[in-house]
Design an enzyme around this catalytic site. Structure first.
Site, short mmCIF file in Angstrom:
data_model
loop_
_atom_site.label_atom_id
_atom_site.label_comp_id
_atom_site.label_asym_id
_atom_site.label_seq_id
_atom_site.Cartn_x
_atom_site.Cartn_y
_atom_site.Cartn_z
N TYR B 436 -1.89 0.67 0.41
CA TYR B 436 -2.79 -0.45 0.04
C TYR B 436 -3.56 -0.18 -1.26
O TYR B 436 -3.70 0.95 -1.66
CB TYR B 436 -3.70 -0.88 1.19
CG TYR B 436 -4.54 0.15 1.93
CD1 TYR B 436 -5.31 1.10 1.29
CD2 TYR B 436 -4.60 0.11 3.32
CE1 TYR B 436 -6.10 1.98 1.99
CE2 TYR B 436 -5.39 1.01 4.05
CZ TYR B 436 -6.13 1.93 3.37
OH TYR B 436 -6.92 2.80 4.08
N GLU B 437 -3.97 -1.23 -1.89
CA GLU B 437 -4.64 -1.16 -3.21
C GLU B 437 -3.74 -0.55 -4.27
O GLU B 437 -4.23 0.07 -5.23
CB GLU B 437 -5.97 -0.39 -3.13
CG GLU B 437 -6.90 -0.77 -2.00
CD GLU B 437 -7.32 -2.23 -2.02
OE1 GLU B 437 -7.08 -2.92 -3.03
OE2 GLU B 437 -7.89 -2.69 -1.00
#
Lengths: 591, 591
Positions: B436-437
């Site tokens: 994620y990110e």
């Protein structure tokens, strides 16, 4: 999405490689196992793995085993699959025909086992137990014991369990306290608690024979006072039929992060002082018997690492060829993630490890076969090499199995974190692989002290000579010459490290203990590089002959990838080994 | 067994280090934040993390969130903890007093955040969202929008969610298709499906403000046609009170392998054509706004990696000091596993990474603070360094967080595979951190192309100069001189690699794409070595002064360990980078 397809072409290639390198089929005992027979067995196993076992894998994970009213209930489909598996004769594949097996060599059983492990490890864990305990009986059992146990075990009528671990005796089996009191009639009264017993209880068979490590009353302390007993869950009548309960009670199953389909049991023996077992082999020699099984189990663990990698590779490759995301670095157009070089890097990092480690695993199996039939001198050399490679294979393949499972999830991105895609299960299932049958640290200690220091580096030096020979062939090759120097200089660094281990008077014990794992990791990478280089040399010849050129060109590319991506870690690992005492000895945790 | 104890002493040490190295408190804006104030905040945060959040962590994992009748129900204790957290003012710690925050600098918020992340990541994920979306509003919101949203967000009355990902737009946000149709009255009609929305729905607050990326009708294709909208779950009346439903529907939550306490939602906007949002900033500039939040989030991900490592270290150290197994390599006597050098190696591998990465994380926070208050020239240099280090920190700390969780399980042995010890949760929770990110591959691409190639290596060269300066100080040190050559030669290898990246005409795009991750990993290790060496130099001075010698002697030992155990990987990683095109380009998966 396909769950698993046995990679028959790769398996055949590496099996052929192992057969040629060992020359095992030149021995009369193995001359009958021709390519046709091998192909037929692998094909059949592949069908069973793909069609029957793989579809049950996620059911096992989701449902798990249940413990109800003192009994273990396996997941839906387990019973039917067990019946099919045993009825098809897979249980006794590499066990003697005399007791209902098929007497096939280990070099065939190894790829077959790999398929089971890839398809559904949680299910198939009972199989290695039957295989290993059968070998214990074949080596150490009396004729009467063989007659009593082997046929029902090999037919799958009875299952077996290995009861080693106790709450305070895991890696350190010498500390176990389960008691075995002789009754004067050949029977021993067994009393004690065991934990972490794989398939220690279940609903698949009418009986379960527990192979239990315990101490007799006058046994010496430590690992020299351990004996091995066969303890059936239900007593066995004189006619071989199953009788009353033998006071063996399952007290619970573990709530594990993976392998939910395999019940991991706590077992209480003799709560009512009515648990009887019989001695296998001699008193106080139980650990030696267990080591036969343990070596077998360690090779199986290594193949599990390969198996996790293979499944991960197949799943990740398929996903990468379906998932569009981002743009092609050459054209700027929307593209499949399979076209991103970083994804290719990840895919090849898995595939190259799988091919290198698998080759090593098949080679070891063929060496075991050969060592049992060849002349004494060669047999001794082979056994020394098998002994050397076993901890390396177990230690490295299991660690890399974990890394490969992680890489698989990474290729899936966010979808890999979601359980439904099944790749998170790979990570969870793989996690015990570096722990059971001896942790990575224990493999490293076995390697450094027993397999290198004890024989003064002879087996490792002989291995490095074979590696140097491949390096010399690389140097003469047209397209692979650039790899020669990398391989021979890695081998030279390894040779220098031997000196630090075998000089017993000057060896730094702290260094050898703290640096064992980096040393083993470097040796594992060197062995994979050796195998892949040898395979690439054969592939180069095939390409020159125009024989399946695309496939063989890929093998060369894979080897080049491994040399650029993994081989540099050998030098780093050995530097770490050389400096391993720094910091470790000075840090104080008690402050 | 204690779940988590905020490591206040280590945190204070590394925070002091960051403050001294940046000199941020020499600026008038930060002069008031003295040691006493810092100590008081960290103490309070520690109490809350240890006492309130950590005990809920396994409850969140075991219960998970539920999705019933279109609503998300959080685990037991979540509501009470949320109320306590917001009422204690932790939400607005580093947000402006004007809107109810406390206006503390990021250098204090960073260690505080680390505590939240270590104690209970599944719970605290809402916090980074509020922090990041508040900063977006502060940068891009109109005065009216700030007035409308900021106070209830910062007080915790309303929560926020970030709605970016769509089924076909994950890493590649430019492909998203959610529509925003202007209504002529300042409102936009929002219509689309989003997935993987962290805390996209829950029962903690009366309203949730969704920050949604969408396209207006005439927007250009790709990432230049994305706008950002604030879309409340319930409409906001003119007086600021919560009104009727805004046609925002949660359609399900993901069944994830970890972070069970954090609901990951699928959200449908405008199923009934009645979902309205308001534009934040300008049309088609949404991605720019999101990048503010994204950079913040990436630093938070890096701190999560540190946080996982810290918890793992604490748990593994405690276990290793309780668990007796095997014999001491010096005396042969039964011993705690903490006395096995291989276990010490594992413990120190975690501790050294944690200390190096934590130092980097605190340093970045202090640099951000300084860059916002210092003169323009220095600010520019600081911002370039922050931009350079952000992907390195995110990419490396998250990957290592996963490895450290694995090592923690390994130290626990078989007990680590059993869920009850809680360390398997660490592995499961950590697994999304590298995804994620922005995945690790995306961080590497950001580093190689945007942070190194684009500025012709200026920021990285400046960093290497600072690293060389530490190497020079090492060379002059009495006890650390042996490390100087290792650090400076690693720095020299890194400098050579810059050449291959910045020579745009001759750069091999395949190499840069395929080798980005190994390059980034090498730079991450170099940065940790730099930090640890600098810390060891300070520690050496303290030892000379007799100031807490035992603690500081351990810091020196830790640095020596890192140089022997991890620094050799820098050369290996850069060799891999240099050869990264080999094999990757030639292998064909379509055969």
């Amino acid at each position: 999405m396909s769950l698993y397809q046995a990679p028959l072409k790769d398996m055949q290639l590496l099996l052929q490689h192992a057969l040629e390198r060992t020359g095992v089929r030149d021995l009369p005992a193995f001359a009958d196992f021709d390519d046709e027979l091998i192909g037929a067995v692998l094909d059949e196993a592949g069908k069973f793995a793909n069609g029957e076992l793989a579809p049950l894998n996620s059911i096992g994970d989701t449902q798990g085993c249940r413990f109800e009213d003192g009994k273990v209930i396996t997941p839906d489909g387990w019973k039917e699959a067990y019946q099919q598996f045993t009825e098809s004769g897979w249980t006794g594949l590499a066990l003697p025909e005399e007791f209902g097996g098929q007497s096939l060599p280990k070099f065939i059983a190894q790829p077959v086992n790999e398929m089971w492990l890839s398809a559904n490890l949680g299910f198939i864990m009972f199989h290695a137990l039957t295989q290993g305990c059968s070998e214990i009986l074949l080596h150490f059992g009396s004729e009467e014991q063989k007659a009593r146990y082997l046929e029902p075990m090999i037919s799958g009528q009875w299952a077996v369990a290995m009861a080693l671990t106790e709450p305070n005796a895991g890696s350190d089996l010498g500390s176990l306290t389960t008691k075995a009191i002789p009754q004067g009639d050949g029977r021993y009264l067994i009393k004690g608690q065991k934990i972490f017993i794989t398939y220690g209880d279940h609903d698949l068979t009418e009986n379960i024979i527990h192979f239990v490590l315990a101490r007799t009353p006058d046994a010496p302390a430590g690992s020299r006072g351990i004996s091995l007993f066969a303890v059936p869950k239900y007593r066995i009548e004189a006619d071989g039929s199953v009788g009353e309960s033998n006071d063996v009670a399952c007290t619970g199953i573990e709530h594990k992060t993976g392998l939910h389909g395999s019940p991991t049991c706590s077992i209480s023996y003799g709560d009512n002082d009515a648990c009887y077992g019989e001695l296998i082999g001699e008193e106080n020699r139980g650990l030696m018997a267990m080591f036969i099984l343990m070596n077998e189990a360690r090779l199986s663990c290594g193949m599990q690492g390969v198996g996790f990698g293979e499944v991960g590779f197949q799943r990740a490759l398929e996903y990468s060829q379906e998932r569009t995301q981002g743009s092609d670095y050459r054209t700027g157009e929307r593209t499949l993630i399979a076209n991103h070089p970083d994804v290719v890097r990840m895919l090849l990092s898995i595939r190259s490890e799988v091919m290198g480690l698998r080759s090593l695993g098949y080679l070891i199996a063929a060496m075991i076969d050969k060592s049992e039939q060849c002349d004494a001198e060669e047999s001794q050399a082979l056994k020394a090499r098998i002994a050397l490679l076993t901890p390396v294979f177990k230690g490295c393949a299991t660690e890399r199995g974990n890394l490969m499972a992680g890489t698989t999830i990474q290729i899936f991105g966010g979808m890999g974190f979601v359980e439904e895609t099944g790749v998170a299960q790979l990570m969870r299932d793989a996690r015990a692989n570096t722990i059971y049958e001896g942790t990575t640290g224990i493999q490293a200690r076995d390697l450094v002290f027993r397999k290198v220091q004890l024989d003064k580096g002879a087996a490792l030096t002989a291995l490095l000579e074979d590696i140097d020979a491949v390096a010399a062939r690389l140097a003469e090759s047209e397209s692979l010459a650039t790899l020669a120097e990398q391989l021979s200089s890695a081998s030279a660094l390894m040779r220098a490290a031997i000196g630090q281990i075998i000089d017993k008077d000057n060896a730094d014990l702290l260094q050898l203990n703290a640096g064992g794992v980096p040393f083993m990791d470097a040796l594992g990478t060197l062995c994979c590089a050796w195998q892949l280089a040898d395979i690439a040399l054969t592939a180069e010849a095939k390409i020159a002959q125009g024989d399946d050129s695309d496939y063989h060109t890929n093998l060369v590319a894979l080897t080049e990838f491994y040399f650029s991506y993994s081989v540099p870690n050998i030098e780093a690992g050995l530097k770490t080994f050389n400096q391993a005492h720094q910091g470790v000895g000075r840090y104080r945790f008690d402050l």
